[in-house]
Design a protein around this motif. Structure first.
Motif, short mmCIF file in Angstrom:
data_model
loop_
_atom_site.label_atom_id
_atom_site.label_comp_id
_atom_site.label_asym_id
_atom_site.label_seq_id
_atom_site.Cartn_x
_atom_site.Cartn_y
_atom_site.Cartn_z
N ALA A 1 -8.88 5.80 -2.67
CA ALA A 1 -10.10 5.85 -3.48
C ALA A 1 -9.80 5.50 -4.93
O ALA A 1 -10.57 4.78 -5.59
N TRP A 2 -8.67 6.00 -5.45
CA TRP A 2 -8.31 5.72 -6.84
C TRP A 2 -8.01 4.24 -7.03
O TRP A 2 -8.47 3.62 -8.00
N LEU A 3 -7.24 3.65 -6.13
CA LEU A 3 -6.91 2.23 -6.23
C LEU A 3 -8.16 1.37 -6.15
O LEU A 3 -8.30 0.38 -6.88
N THR A 4 -9.07 1.74 -5.25
CA THR A 4 -10.33 1.00 -5.12
C THR A 4 -11.13 1.07 -6.41
O THR A 4 -11.68 0.07 -6.88
N ALA A 5 -11.21 2.27 -7.00
CA ALA A 5 -11.96 2.44 -8.24
C ALA A 5 -11.34 1.64 -9.39
O ALA A 5 -12.05 1.15 -10.27
N GLN A 6 -10.01 1.48 -9.37
CA GLN A 6 -9.33 0.71 -10.42
C GLN A 6 -9.34 -0.79 -10.14
O GLN A 6 -8.89 -1.58 -10.97
N GLY A 7 -9.83 -1.19 -8.96
CA GLY A 7 -9.85 -2.60 -8.61
C GLY A 7 -8.49 -3.16 -8.26
O GLY A 7 -8.24 -4.35 -8.46
N VAL A 8 -7.61 -2.31 -7.73
CA VAL A 8 -6.24 -2.75 -7.40
C VAL A 8 -6.14 -3.04 -5.91
O VAL A 8 -6.31 -2.14 -5.08
N PRO A 9 -5.87 -4.29 -5.53
CA PRO A 9 -5.62 -4.60 -4.11
C PRO A 9 -4.32 -3.94 -3.67
O PRO A 9 -3.30 -4.07 -4.35
N ALA A 10 -4.34 -3.24 -2.56
CA ALA A 10 -3.15 -2.49 -2.15
C ALA A 10 -3.05 -2.37 -0.65
O ALA A 10 -4.05 -2.43 0.08
N ARG A 11 -1.81 -2.17 -0.21
CA ARG A 11 -1.50 -1.88 1.19
C ARG A 11 -0.74 -0.56 1.23
O ARG A 11 0.33 -0.44 0.66
N LEU A 12 -1.30 0.44 1.90
CA LEU A 12 -0.70 1.76 1.98
C LEU A 12 -0.28 2.02 3.42
O LEU A 12 -1.12 1.99 4.33
N GLU A 13 1.00 2.24 3.63
CA GLU A 13 1.53 2.48 4.97
C GLU A 13 1.85 3.96 5.14
O GLU A 13 2.64 4.53 4.38
N GLY A 14 1.21 4.58 6.12
CA GLY A 14 1.42 6.00 6.36
C GLY A 14 2.75 6.29 7.03
O GLY A 14 3.46 5.39 7.49
N LEU A 15 3.10 7.56 7.11
CA LEU A 15 4.36 7.96 7.72
C LEU A 15 4.39 7.62 9.21
O LEU A 15 5.46 7.46 9.79
N ASP A 16 3.19 7.49 9.82
CA ASP A 16 3.11 7.16 11.23
C ASP A 16 3.04 5.65 11.48
O ASP A 16 2.88 5.20 12.62
N GLY A 17 3.13 4.86 10.41
CA GLY A 17 3.06 3.41 10.54
C GLY A 17 1.67 2.84 10.40
O GLY A 17 1.50 1.62 10.35
N GLY A 18 0.66 3.70 10.36
CA GLY A 18 -0.71 3.22 10.16
C GLY A 18 -0.89 2.64 8.77
O GLY A 18 -0.25 3.08 7.82
N VAL A 19 -1.75 1.64 8.65
CA VAL A 19 -1.92 0.93 7.39
C VAL A 19 -3.36 1.05 6.90
O VAL A 19 -4.31 0.88 7.67
N VAL A 20 -3.50 1.33 5.61
CA VAL A 20 -4.80 1.35 4.93
C VAL A 20 -4.73 0.32 3.81
O VAL A 20 -3.72 0.25 3.09
N THR A 21 -5.76 -0.50 3.67
CA THR A 21 -5.79 -1.47 2.58
C THR A 21 -7.02 -1.24 1.72
O THR A 21 -8.03 -0.67 2.19
N THR A 22 -6.94 -1.68 0.48
CA THR A 22 -8.08 -1.59 -0.42
C THR A 22 -8.66 -2.99 -0.62
O THR A 22 -8.00 -3.99 -0.32
N PRO A 23 -9.90 -3.10 -1.11
CA PRO A 23 -10.52 -4.42 -1.27
C PRO A 23 -9.67 -5.36 -2.11
O PRO A 23 -9.11 -4.97 -3.14
N GLY A 24 -9.55 -6.59 -1.63
CA GLY A 24 -8.78 -7.60 -2.34
C GLY A 24 -7.40 -7.82 -1.78
O GLY A 24 -6.78 -8.86 -2.04
#
Length: 210
Positions: free
Chosen positions: A178-201
């Motif tokens: 949520a913070w990265l999205t609010a800052q407009g930062v494109p990001a790839r977040l990989e969880g400890l289980d290997g699942g991936v969350v991305t932000t817009p961009g």
């Protein structure tokens, strides 16, 4: 230091364990004062500033810019996961690989001038009496940040900004997307289980970085 990371990482790991006896009060960020005109930084007594991560990212930006200013062509500079680019773009843009702590390639993204930086909780790790710790410290507590993400990769106009965002995301934990999205930062977040969350961009397999 309270987490045991008070020397060369190989020496810290060689101890086998670390017994934490106390955590000193944490001097908050507002105790750091920057006087731009005098080029001076003032901190509270006993405070140490560790500029390692920021300095590495800034060095990547500086080296790439210097190469582009003095030599023809394009340049990509990778300093330990901080990738800065400058100069002429290759055909199709820069292909930047995102690797995991096991050195396996997770994803390849295309940069059209953006820098990419990755912060990990799985690389600089050492044993302590209360379990493994990693090198990203939560400045609010002085302790190792909770390992919600295995690693976070961010894209930005400079490596310095991308590194700051990826490190902050590790510290923020579950609040990071949520913070990265609010800052407009494109990001790839990989969880400890290997699942991936991305932000817009953040680029998909067939979309360039925004």
């Amino acid at each position: 230091m309270a987490t045991g990371y008070d020397g060369d990482l190989d020496a810290v790991r060689a101890r086998g364990s670390f017994h934490q006896v106390r955590v000193a009060p944490v001097p908050r960020w507002h105790t750091v004062h920057l006087n731009v005109s005098a080029r001076r930084v003032t901190v509270a007594p006993g405070t140490l500033l560790d500029l390692g991560a920021s300095a590495k990212a800034h060095a990547a930006d500086t080296i790439a810019a210097l190469l582009a200013a003095r030599l023809p062509g394009g340049f990509a500079v990778n300093l330990g996961g901080d990738v800065a680019v400058a100069g002429e773009l290759p055909a199709g843009g820069w292909a930047i690989g995102v690797e995991g702590a096991d050195a396996a390639l997770r994803e390849v993204v295309t940069s059209t001038g953006q820098a990419v930086a990755t912060s990990s909780t799985r690389l600089r790790v050492w044993p302590t009496d209360d379990g493994p710790h990693h090198h990203v410290i939560d400045p609010r507590t002085g302790r190792t940040a909770a390992a919600v993400w295995a690693q976070v990769s961010c894209a930005a106009v400079s490596c310095l900004e991308a590194n700051a965002a990826s490190t902050a995301a590790v510290v923020l934990g579950a609040d990071a997307p949520a913070w990265l999205t609010a800052q407009g930062v494109p990001a790839r977040l990989e969880g400890l289980d290997g699942g991936v969350v991305t932000t817009p961009g953040w680029p998909s397999a067939n979309r360039r970085a925004a």
